[in-house]
Write a protein that holds these residues in place. Sequence first.
Motif, mmCIF file in Angstrom:
data_model
loop_
_atom_site.group_PDB
_atom_site.id
_atom_site.type_symbol
_atom_site.label_atom_id
_atom_site.label_comp_id
_atom_site.label_asym_id
_atom_site.label_seq_id
_atom_site.Cartn_x
_atom_site.Cartn_y
_atom_site.Cartn_z
ATOM 1 N N LEU A 1 0.890 -1.246 0.173
ATOM 2 C CA LEU A 1 0.089 -0.043 -0.042
ATOM 3 C C LEU A 1 0.925 1.319 -0.102
ATOM 4 O O LEU A 1 0.211 2.385 -0.036
ATOM 5 C CB LEU A 1 -0.970 0.253 1.216
ATOM 6 C CG LEU A 1 -1.830 -1.208 1.094
ATOM 7 C CD1 LEU A 1 -2.939 -0.881 2.482
ATOM 8 C CD2 LEU A 1 -2.701 -1.269 0.102
ATOM 9 N N ILE A 2 2.068 1.184 0.158
ATOM 10 C CA ILE A 2 2.970 2.154 0.047
ATOM 11 C C ILE A 2 3.877 2.455 -1.261
ATOM 12 O O ILE A 2 4.115 3.555 -1.750
ATOM 13 C CB ILE A 2 3.669 2.615 1.430
ATOM 14 C CG1 ILE A 2 2.876 2.552 2.686
ATOM 15 C CG2 ILE A 2 5.145 3.564 1.334
ATOM 16 C CD1 ILE A 2 3.623 2.689 3.881
ATOM 17 N N GLY A 3 4.476 1.244 -1.681
ATOM 18 C CA GLY A 3 5.342 1.126 -2.544
ATOM 19 C C GLY A 3 6.776 0.887 -1.996
ATOM 20 O O GLY A 3 7.060 0.286 -1.039
ATOM 21 N N ASP A 4 7.740 0.819 -2.897
ATOM 22 C CA ASP A 4 9.253 0.945 -2.587
ATOM 23 C C ASP A 4 9.576 2.193 -1.727
ATOM 24 O O ASP A 4 9.574 3.160 -2.006
ATOM 25 C CB ASP A 4 9.982 0.977 -3.801
ATOM 26 C CG ASP A 4 9.993 -0.587 -4.742
ATOM 27 O OD1 ASP A 4 9.293 -1.512 -4.336
ATOM 28 O OD2 ASP A 4 10.247 -0.574 -5.805
ATOM 29 N N VAL A 5 10.224 1.473 -0.624
ATOM 30 C CA VAL A 5 10.535 2.522 0.454
ATOM 31 C C VAL A 5 12.441 2.356 0.837
ATOM 32 O O VAL A 5 12.824 1.229 0.956
ATOM 33 C CB VAL A 5 10.114 2.380 1.792
ATOM 34 C CG1 VAL A 5 10.676 3.221 2.913
ATOM 35 C CG2 VAL A 5 8.500 2.595 1.674
ATOM 36 N N THR A 6 13.002 3.457 0.570
ATOM 37 C CA THR A 6 14.559 3.488 0.863
ATOM 38 C C THR A 6 14.662 3.820 2.338
ATOM 39 O O THR A 6 14.069 4.864 2.918
ATOM 40 C CB THR A 6 15.145 4.534 0.030
ATOM 41 O OG1 THR A 6 14.848 4.449 -1.388
ATOM 42 C CG2 THR A 6 16.628 4.514 0.214
ATOM 43 N N TYR A 7 15.528 2.976 2.961
ATOM 44 C CA TYR A 7 15.977 3.214 4.451
ATOM 45 C C TYR A 7 17.200 2.767 4.819
ATOM 46 O O TYR A 7 17.710 2.207 4.161
ATOM 47 C CB TYR A 7 14.961 2.288 5.150
ATOM 48 C CG TYR A 7 15.005 0.890 5.078
ATOM 49 C CD1 TYR A 7 15.862 0.146 6.110
ATOM 50 C CD2 TYR A 7 14.609 0.052 4.075
ATOM 51 C CE1 TYR A 7 16.093 -1.079 5.996
ATOM 52 C CE2 TYR A 7 14.975 -1.363 4.175
ATOM 53 C CZ TYR A 7 15.701 -1.868 4.842
ATOM 54 O OH TYR A 7 15.978 -3.191 4.833
ATOM 55 N N VAL B 1 7.961 -0.808 9.357
ATOM 56 C CA VAL B 1 8.651 -1.279 10.094
ATOM 57 C C VAL B 1 8.141 -2.908 10.386
ATOM 58 O O VAL B 1 9.251 -3.800 10.338
ATOM 59 C CB VAL B 1 8.514 -0.898 11.795
ATOM 60 C CG1 VAL B 1 8.769 -2.076 12.730
ATOM 61 C CG2 VAL B 1 8.904 0.361 12.039
ATOM 62 N N GLU B 2 6.714 -3.094 10.011
ATOM 63 C CA GLU B 2 6.218 -4.546 9.989
ATOM 64 C C GLU B 2 6.889 -5.185 8.474
ATOM 65 O O GLU B 2 7.228 -6.481 8.657
ATOM 66 C CB GLU B 2 4.797 -4.519 9.784
ATOM 67 C CG GLU B 2 4.493 -4.371 11.219
ATOM 68 C CD GLU B 2 2.557 -4.060 11.293
ATOM 69 O OE1 GLU B 2 2.146 -4.375 10.324
ATOM 70 O OE2 GLU B 2 2.304 -4.398 12.430
ATOM 71 N N ALA B 3 7.173 -4.812 7.411
ATOM 72 C CA ALA B 3 7.661 -5.118 6.209
ATOM 73 C C ALA B 3 9.249 -5.415 6.596
ATOM 74 O O ALA B 3 9.641 -6.550 6.221
ATOM 75 C CB ALA B 3 7.731 -4.020 4.984
#
Length: 348
Positions: A160-166, A203-205
């Motif tokens: 539901l958000i997409g690709d996230v850089t962290y 965080v859950e991902a």
Amino acid sequence: MSAELTFQIIDTHAGGDVSRIVVGGIAKLPGATVRQQMEYLRDHADGLRTVLLEEPYGIPEMSVDLIVPPANPEAMAGYIIMEVMGYPIYSGSNTICTATALLENNMIPKREGQQQFVLESPAGRVAIDARVENGVVEAITCEGLPSYIDTHRATIHVPLIGDVTYSIAYSGGFYALVHAAELGFSLTRDEESRLAHCAQAIVEAILTERGFSHYELGDVGPLPFLHFMGDVEQIAGGHYRSRSATYVHPGVICRSTTGTGTSARMALMHHEGRMQPGDTLETVSLRGSSFLGTFTRVAQAGGYDVVENTITGKAYVIARSQIVVNPADELVDSSQLRGILTCIQPAD
């Protein structure tokens, strides 16, 4: 008739984050060190944490700090930190609140001007520098834990958000660090609920995909924190400011930017070549409160550049009270309290 269980607290806040300092009514816990006392509380008497952070006595956004005897002969007091996610071994805002409460309650003698003393957290020795003006504690500077970058700019797909850089930092707990603007946030107070939902999903991902291990401590538990980073403004040579927001899993956006969040941010800025020893970073919360991080030196440990730092903030005492727990109250589970309380009084 059931007996009432009672203990004494001092409510404080630093940057908007309320810390409930438990100063009386608790029996001496087993354990030679503060860390061992924390582990006993966590494993055998978690009721103190849950009672004070759940209805009807509190909310998950609060923290609890229990004053305990220190093991370090230099330390004037020990303290155990409790939050919604459990038992972190260190917290900057909780340290600032605890030091202030001890001074303002005369558990540590207060002196005008600059005053230094040592506390013991579950992470070990913590040096405190207090500034007292006209009898009031105006600022606390405490050591942040040595902080480093474990992972730099990894990518994960979040439903539901997409690709996230962290990035991942360790600063007393593992932190996921994300750029707020990349996720569509300006870091204003009206975004608080959406920030919490977004952070929880990220965080859950990450938790589903991987875990993290400290180079010395090993497994310190699953990822508990996420820090939203705003743009960095250079306000003078070596002095920086950035809006920020810290999330504690599950579901809590902190009122302050948090000390460990500020330490994690400094570690990332150093890793990216944007901060050097002697520089400072002011992190500003959704409510406009701030902490000041100072980058003191770099050390080498476990194959990492480790950022040593201090955190400065101000705390306020907002209440002194006695908590009364009635075991007959159906909304309260007091089963794990009886074994650690010294104050048990007959109910009227």
